[in-house]
Design a protein around this motif. Structure first.
Motif, PDB file in Angstrom:
ATOM      1  N   ALA A 185       0.852  -1.297   0.105  1.00  0.00           N
ATOM      2  CA  ALA A 185      -0.344   0.043   0.171  1.00  0.00           C
ATOM      3  C   ALA A 185       0.850   1.286   0.215  1.00  0.00           C
ATOM      4  O   ALA A 185       0.563   2.432  -0.806  1.00  0.00           O
ATOM      5  CB  ALA A 185      -0.756  -0.072   1.257  1.00  0.00           C
ATOM      6  N   GLY A 186       2.288   0.868   0.269  1.00  0.00           N
ATOM      7  CA  GLY A 186       2.953   1.824   0.460  1.00  0.00           C
ATOM      8  C   GLY A 186       2.522   3.152   1.476  1.00  0.00           C
ATOM      9  O   GLY A 186       1.988   3.866   2.458  1.00  0.00           O
TER      10      GLY A 186
ATOM     11  N   ALA B 122       2.079   7.081 -12.934  1.00  0.00           N
ATOM     12  CA  ALA B 122       1.346   6.713 -11.793  1.00  0.00           C
ATOM     13  C   ALA B 122       0.135   6.409 -11.666  1.00  0.00           C
ATOM     14  O   ALA B 122       0.088   5.890 -10.310  1.00  0.00           O
ATOM     15  CB  ALA B 122       1.889   8.605 -11.456  1.00  0.00           C
ATOM     16  N   SER B 123      -0.602   6.299 -12.460  1.00  0.00           N
ATOM     17  CA  SER B 123      -2.147   6.339 -11.967  1.00  0.00           C
ATOM     18  C   SER B 123      -2.145   4.990 -11.847  1.00  0.00           C
ATOM     19  O   SER B 123      -3.007   4.414 -10.912  1.00  0.00           O
ATOM     20  CB  SER B 123      -3.069   6.199 -13.470  1.00  0.00           C
ATOM     21  OG  SER B 123      -2.682   5.684 -14.694  1.00  0.00           O
TER      22      SER B 123
ATOM     23  N   VAL C  31      -1.047   4.258  -8.095  1.00  0.00           N
ATOM     24  CA  VAL C  31      -2.409   4.529  -7.076  1.00  0.00           C
ATOM     25  C   VAL C  31      -3.481   3.367  -6.627  1.00  0.00           C
ATOM     26  O   VAL C  31      -3.812   3.165  -5.849  1.00  0.00           O
ATOM     27  CB  VAL C  31      -2.718   6.247  -7.752  1.00  0.00           C
ATOM     28  CG1 VAL C  31      -4.458   6.363  -6.307  1.00  0.00           C
ATOM     29  CG2 VAL C  31      -2.264   6.882  -8.043  1.00  0.00           C
ATOM     30  N   GLU C  32      -3.988   3.215  -8.151  1.00  0.00           N
ATOM     31  CA  GLU C  32      -5.295   1.693  -7.846  1.00  0.00           C
ATOM     32  C   GLU C  32      -4.579   0.810  -7.075  1.00  0.00           C
ATOM     33  O   GLU C  32      -5.310   0.096  -5.943  1.00  0.00           O
ATOM     34  CB  GLU C  32      -4.959   1.384  -9.374  1.00  0.00           C
ATOM     35  CG  GLU C  32      -5.774   2.195 -10.018  1.00  0.00           C
ATOM     36  CD  GLU C  32      -6.825   1.453 -10.373  1.00  0.00           C
ATOM     37  OE1 GLU C  32      -8.086   2.850 -10.762  1.00  0.00           O
ATOM     38  OE2 GLU C  32      -7.933   0.948  -9.485  1.00  0.00           O
TER      39      GLU C  32
ATOM     40  N   PHE D 261      -2.378   1.338  -4.334  1.00  0.00           N
ATOM     41  CA  PHE D 261      -2.024   1.557  -3.275  1.00  0.00           C
ATOM     42  C   PHE D 261      -2.948   1.253  -2.400  1.00  0.00           C
ATOM     43  O   PHE D 261      -3.592   1.083  -1.726  1.00  0.00           O
ATOM     44  CB  PHE D 261      -1.471   2.732  -3.074  1.00  0.00           C
ATOM     45  CG  PHE D 261      -0.143   2.801  -3.448  1.00  0.00           C
ATOM     46  CD1 PHE D 261       0.293   3.633  -4.080  1.00  0.00           C
ATOM     47  CD2 PHE D 261       0.390   1.559  -3.720  1.00  0.00           C
ATOM     48  CE1 PHE D 261       1.412   4.164  -4.476  1.00  0.00           C
ATOM     49  CE2 PHE D 261       2.066   1.611  -4.103  1.00  0.00           C
ATOM     50  CZ  PHE D 261       2.667   3.202  -5.446  1.00  0.00           C
ATOM     51  N   THR D 262      -4.212   2.055  -2.735  1.00  0.00           N
ATOM     52  CA  THR D 262      -5.797   2.007  -2.987  1.00  0.00           C
ATOM     53  C   THR D 262      -5.993   0.846  -2.570  1.00  0.00           C
ATOM     54  O   THR D 262      -6.982   0.573  -1.873  1.00  0.00           O
ATOM     55  CB  THR D 262      -6.392   3.158  -3.623  1.00  0.00           C
ATOM     56  OG1 THR D 262      -6.335   2.794  -5.407  1.00  0.00           O
ATOM     57  CG2 THR D 262      -5.778   4.799  -3.626  1.00  0.00           C
ATOM     58  N   GLU D 263      -6.522   0.322  -3.378  1.00  0.00           N
ATOM     59  CA  GLU D 263      -7.213  -1.611  -2.985  1.00  0.00           C
ATOM     60  C   GLU D 263      -7.143  -2.160  -2.297  1.00  0.00           C
ATOM     61  O   GLU D 263      -7.494  -2.881  -1.638  1.00  0.00           O
ATOM     62  CB  GLU D 263      -6.715  -1.857  -4.543  1.00  0.00           C
ATOM     63  CG  GLU D 263      -7.511  -3.463  -4.020  1.00  0.00           C
ATOM     64  CD  GLU D 263      -6.607  -4.616  -5.720  1.00  0.00           C
ATOM     65  OE1 GLU D 263      -6.256  -4.294  -6.181  1.00  0.00           O
ATOM     66  OE2 GLU D 263      -7.196  -5.335  -5.148  1.00  0.00           O
ATOM     67  N   ALA D 264      -5.301  -2.252  -1.423  1.00  0.00           N
ATOM     68  CA  ALA D 264      -4.803  -2.660  -0.230  1.00  0.00           C
ATOM     69  C   ALA D 264      -5.851  -1.660   0.581  1.00  0.00           C
ATOM     70  O   ALA D 264      -6.312  -2.052   1.361  1.00  0.00           O
ATOM     71  CB  ALA D 264      -3.295  -2.492   0.100  1.00  0.00           C
TER      72      ALA D 264
ATOM     73  N   LEU E 264      -1.773  12.646  -8.868  1.00  0.00           N
ATOM     74  CA  LEU E 264      -1.874  12.048  -9.834  1.00  0.00           C
ATOM     75  C   LEU E 264      -1.273  13.255 -10.972  1.00  0.00           C
ATOM     76  O   LEU E 264      -2.182  14.163 -11.150  1.00  0.00           O
ATOM     77  CB  LEU E 264      -3.440  11.213 -10.654  1.00  0.00           C
ATOM     78  CG  LEU E 264      -3.825  10.203  -9.358  1.00  0.00           C
ATOM     79  CD1 LEU E 264      -4.622   9.790 -10.450  1.00  0.00           C
ATOM     80  CD2 LEU E 264      -2.634   8.868 -10.345  1.00  0.00           C
TER      81      LEU E 264
ATOM     82  N   TYR F 273     -13.205   4.356  -7.905  1.00  0.00           N
ATOM     83  CA  TYR F 273     -13.164   4.641  -6.800  1.00  0.00           C
ATOM     84  C   TYR F 273     -13.610   5.542  -5.913  1.00  0.00           C
ATOM     85  O   TYR F 273     -14.087   5.288  -5.609  1.00  0.00           O
ATOM     86  CB  TYR F 273     -11.549   4.236  -5.619  1.00  0.00           C
ATOM     87  CG  TYR F 273     -10.758   3.730  -5.610  1.00  0.00           C
ATOM     88  CD1 TYR F 273      -9.978   2.742  -6.855  1.00  0.00           C
ATOM     89  CD2 TYR F 273     -11.113   2.436  -5.111  1.00  0.00           C
ATOM     90  CE1 TYR F 273      -9.220   1.489  -6.665  1.00  0.00           C
ATOM     91  CE2 TYR F 273     -10.169   0.943  -4.541  1.00  0.00           C
ATOM     92  CZ  TYR F 273      -8.963   0.573  -5.637  1.00  0.00           C
ATOM     93  OH  TYR F 273      -9.318  -0.310  -5.231  1.00  0.00           O
TER      94      TYR F 273
END
Lengths: 812, 160
Positions: A51-52, A68-69, A72-73, A75-78, B134, B144
């Motif tokens: 997740a960072g 970068a996108s 993010v996915e 990282f945020t999934e966790a 981003l 999300y």
């Protein structure tokens, strides 16, 4: 722990262990399993799979070549998984251990036995409840045979009947006993209040919803006779101030009035009663009424016939009257009506020697059931629960019945209007649905006005044969359920058969209201024949109508500002009995309480803490005083003695719709007593009674008069029952008015000294006092002497509070 | 009435490997942490900094309730009277199994429910922070948005 019984060993774990497991499971938080190390290549490097870190000083290594996108996915999934897991944990932990299954049910469906008997829980929750229960107790309930032999078996009917020997159960007793606190009152077993905490919900129901009360215990007397004779009988007994006598004679309206002992208005008030006339059959205006033949006397009937010799066709038709009253005063009312009837028949005999007149007085207790449904939704409840029989030809009724749907409150109808109708068995349509108020503009804003009409009030419930034919419903619940199970589509209402009962009933509009006040409570009274209480009750209650007992009925009257019999009627016999019992209870409670926690009446100097001593308030000699003039051993007739003695002042209650005008006329006369006497005599002669006995002095009449008052509080606080009303003199009044003005501006005011006023300034007592929910402040109903009222009015006039002839302020 | 009062610490272990980017230290990815490992490290820290008495005071009630290796969030339970000892030990923790970490105490509360709620808030903040970083926020719409909207509503319902 080794289990006692063989069967328990086979279960893998005891309920305690199972519960522990369940709790532990509910409280763990799910953790997202980490991605395996040998996943996709690029994602793995330098912590991208995780997740960072949360801080923003993370450098995205652009050498990775990934946009970068995608990072993010990942990282945020966790993080999202974790959010989810936390949320679920909170929810399950909250729900699992703290609630048993039946705790999710609303309060009125919960049963105490649900903790050990799964059958008390609704079907859909039964499995869960069974899982939650401790298994050993599952065996405790054995509803099988008792140990004692067959000869000792007492059937349920028998045991229930045995309990009813010294008191009468209403038809709906068992339903009430399961949900309300019951008490023995006046020979009946009646519900006092529901077992759930429902003081405020019941009040809200009477203001915004609907609340039902089974008032079948009220006694009913039937009078039968020629119309003019009956009219005279009632004139002798009833309050002369009531104006609705003529209107109610058609039978389209009921009359609510007070009953006195015959011929002795204004003394000897007995109780308020409701009088209904049976409407004449239409098209049969002047039927020659033959002498009613003697019917076979049933055990519960008491007949009183007063014959005059010879016969002749009377000029006025035979009418029937029903008089409905409080059960405790039944004997007094019966005696009063009998006395009145005999007087009237005597007078008739004197006047028309050849007329045969007869008045029959019958005791009809227990032959009808009555339900009082109060509140704005009452009309919709009735419309939804009752289905009218199709072959009713009356035009007025056809217009009236659909208008019930849109009736927002029965206050829009004429007061006391009677509607007679015939309905089908309500159980056929069970479960009922309330009629829905249409709020759109499609229907006219004002519904068709219903006018009282004799034809609208026709009903077969007045007929004794019809009532006795209907005493036992043709179908039991069991039979109806069998019929219902034969339906092809489950849930369709049963269609009425020829053998189904058609029940006549009366709908009577009932209002609790005080003039010049907006706090009225309005509703319906449904009168059905005996034997039909239980079939009607579930249909009326199913859609959410609350059910109230004596306490709710009394608080409805209090909130509306009306006097409630017997609490607020000071000069009646039953009032004394009622308050004596209450005084005994309160005194016992006071004695039980430790001295530090109870009011110290000696220190406060309260003259009579548990009883309202009206005699002292009125300045009359107390009854227990022994008169010195009377020589105990005298054998002379009492009349000689009484001429010498000063005539005793009899207390009486000034009550009725015309009280303000009576008082106004009395004050016009310089001698208030004479004015009052003139008014009373005027009323008496209006109804054919002689004027009051001349030996009764006007001053005594004025001295003994009490009048009911309503009290509003000036500042905070609420009076209790039996609070003392004091009079304040002029300078105190000035002070309070000034302070009241100050309070209005919001300034701080010093509290006046708390010393108790002297006992001489006691002017009355509060009979019912409490915090009024509809007004939001303390409110009380009490009584003060009429002479004091007139003086207070003058005092208020001096201070300019008199507006439109009525004093605006009365304070404690 | 005696109630056992606790304090729940929400601790985040910041990974120094990415911060430092020096290749000598091992990153957490190679040695995934565990609840037990954290507990042992905490115990050592308490004993080192507060002595045996410190461990005696705290040891009975110390418990690692939750740890996620992916997000490095940890929920630790301590008794209320000794929570400062445990807090201090957490702060003075420098490495777990030869992996340098920086523990950061995010939230302390008396019930686990509020700790969970603060963990949710923390995670949502992190997501929000990442999304703002981003480059092409305008074009990129990920799934999300709906999830966050829905979970906001659910969380509001849980808050009493």
């Amino acid at each position: 722990m080794v289990s006692k019984r063989k069967g328990d060993d086979t279960e893998e774990m005891t309920s305690r262990e199972r519960k522990k497991l369940k709790v532990a499971g509910a409280r763990t938080i799910a953790v997202q399993p980490p991605v395996s190390a040998s996943g996709s290549g690029t994602v793995q490097s330098s912590g991208n799979a995780f997740a960072g870190p949360s801080s923003t000083t993370v450098r995205f290594d652009s050498m990775q070549g990934l946009p970068a996108s995608i990072d993010v996915e990942m990282f945020t999934e966790a993080r999202a998984y974790e959010i989810d897991a936390m949320q679920k944990a909170i929810k399950t932990a909250g729900e699992s251990v703290t609630h048993r299954v039946w705790q999710t049910l609303p309060r009125h469906l919960r049963r105490r036995a649900a903790s050990h008997d799964v059958r008390r829980v609704p079907l859909r929750l039964r499995d869960k409840a069974r899982a939650e229960m401790v298994p050993v107790t599952r065996r405790i309930l054995k509803r099988g045979r008792s140990k004692q032999g067959k000869t000792k078996q007492v059937s349920r009917t028998e045991s229930l009947l045995r309990r009813q020997r010294d008191k009468t159960w209403l038809e709906t007793h068992i339903w009430h006993a399961k949900r309300m606190k019951m008490e023995n009152m006046w020979g009946y077993r009646l519900a006092v209040t529901p077992t759930e905490k429902s003081f405020r919900p019941s009040h809200r129901a009477s203001m915004h919803g609907s609340i039902l009360h089974d008032s079948s215990y009220h006694s009913l007397i039937e009078l039968k006779g020629p119309e003019n004779i009956l009219r005279n009988v009632l004139d002798l007994c009833c309050d002369p101030q009531c104006t609705g006598m003529k209107r109610s004679m058609t039978g389209a309206r009921v009359l609510e009035t007070d009953l006195y002992k015959s011929g002795s208005y204004p003394f000897d008030l007995i109780a308020p009663v409701t009088i209904m006339w049976r409407p004449l059959p239409v098209g049969n205006t002047s039927a020659p009424a033959n002498a009613s033949q003697a019917k076979g006397s049933s055990k519960r009937r008491r007949k009183r016939k007063n014959d005059a010799p010879v016969n002749a066709a009377p000029q006025s038709p035979t009418r029937v009257i029903w008089v409905r009253s409080h059960p405790a005063v039944f004997d007094d009312i019966f005696a009063a009506l009998q006395g009145s009837a005999s007087l009237v028949l005597e007078a008739e005999k004197q006047r028309h020697k050849d007329v045969y007149a007869e008045v029959e007085i019958v005791d009809l207790r227990g032959s009808v059931n009555a339900f009082e449904i109060m509140g704005p939704k009452a009309s919709q409840v009735i419309k939804g629960a009752l289905s009218v029989v199709a072959d009713d030809d009356r035009q007025e009724f056809k217009k009236f019945w659909p208008s019930l749907t849109d009736l927002q409150t029965t206050a829009s109808l004429p007061r006391g209007i009677v509607i007679g109708m015939k309905v089908l068995d309500p159980r056929l349509k069970f479960p009922p649905k309330n009629a829905k108020l249409r709020m759109d503009g499609q229907h006219p804003a004002t519904p068709a006005m219903t006018f009282p009409a004799a034809i609208l009030a026709q009903s077969e419930i007045w007929d004794e044969e019809q009532r006795s034919a209907l005493k036992k419903p043709t179908y039991k619940k069991k039979d109806l359920d069998a019929r219902r199970s034969k339906n092809l589509v489950p849930g369709t209402p049963l269609s009425p058969l020829r053998q189904d009962d058609r029940i006549p009933l009366l709908l009577i509009q009932r209002s609790l209201e005080s003039p010049s006040s907006t706090h009225g409570i309005h509703g319906w009274m449904v009168v059905v024949p005996a034997g039909w209480g239980m079939p009607f009750l579930p249909s009326l209650v199913h859609t959410g109508t609350r059910v109230g007992g004596q306490r709710e009925r009394g608080s409805q009257a209090f909130e509306a500002g009306t006097a409630y019999f017997p609490r607020d009627f000071p000069c009646t016999e039953f009032y004394d009995k009622h308050w004596d019992e209450r005084a005994v209870k309160e005194k016992a409670k006071w004695n039980r309480t430790p001295p530090a926690k109870r009011a110290n009446f000696k220190k406060l100097g309260t003259r009579s803490p548990w009883r309202a001593d009206w005699e002292v308030v009125l300045g009359l000699p107390v009854a227990s005083e022994v008169d010195e003039n009377l020589v105990p051993a005298q054998r002379e007739p009492q009349d000689a003695m009484e001429v010498d003695k000063a005539p005793t002042v009899r207390p009486w209650l000034l009550r009725g719709p015309e009280v303000p005008t009576i008082l106004a006329k009395a004050t016009q006369n310089f001698n208030h007593g004479a004015g009052l006497l003139a008014e009373i005599n005027r009323l008496r002669t209006k109804r054919g009674m002689d004027v009051l006995d001349a030996s009764y002095r006007p001053e005594d009449l004025l001295k003994g008069a009490l009048v009911m008052v309503r009290l509003k509080m000036v500042s905070r606080g609420a009076p209790n029952d039996l609070a003392i009303i004091y009079r304040i003199d002029d300078d105190e009044a000035r002070k309070i008015i000034k302070e009241k003005g100050k309070i209005r501006e919001g300034a701080d005011s010093n509290e006046p000294a708390e010393a108790a006023p002297p006992q001489t300034s006691i002017i009355g007592y509060v009979t019912t006092g409490n915090m009024s929910l509809s007004r939001g402040e303390g409110f009380a109903i009490g009584a003060i002497p009429v002479s004091v009222l007139l003086e207070l009015r003058q005092q208020a006039q001096r201070y300019g509070f008199l507006a439109r002839g009525k004093p605006q302020l009365m304070w404690l | 009435m005696v109630r056992f009062k606790n304090r729940w610490l929400l601790v985040e272990f910041v990974d120094t490997s990415t911060v430092d980017a020096s290749a000598e230290k091992e990153s957490l990815s190679t040695r995934p942490l565990d609840g037990r490992l954290i507990y042992n490290a905490l115990r050592d820290s308490v004993v080192t900094n507060f002595g045996d008495t410190g461990w005696g005071a705290v040891g009975m009630s110390l418990n690692v309730k939750y740890f996620s290796p992916l997000t490095n969030l940890c929920i630790i339970r301590v008794a209320r009277d000794q929570h400062r000892i445990a807090w201090g030990a957490v702060t003075l923790l420098t490495s777990i199994h030869d992996v340098r970490v920086i523990p950061r105490v995010v939230h302390v509360s008396g019930t686990i429910k509020h700790t969970q709620l603060s963990a949710i808030a923390h995670n949502r903040e992190v997501i929000a922070r990442f999304r703002t970083k981003l480059k092409n926020t305008a074009f990129h719409h990920d799934s999300y948005d709906d999830y966050l909207a829905r979970s906001t509503r659910e969380i509001e319902a849980l808050h009493d």
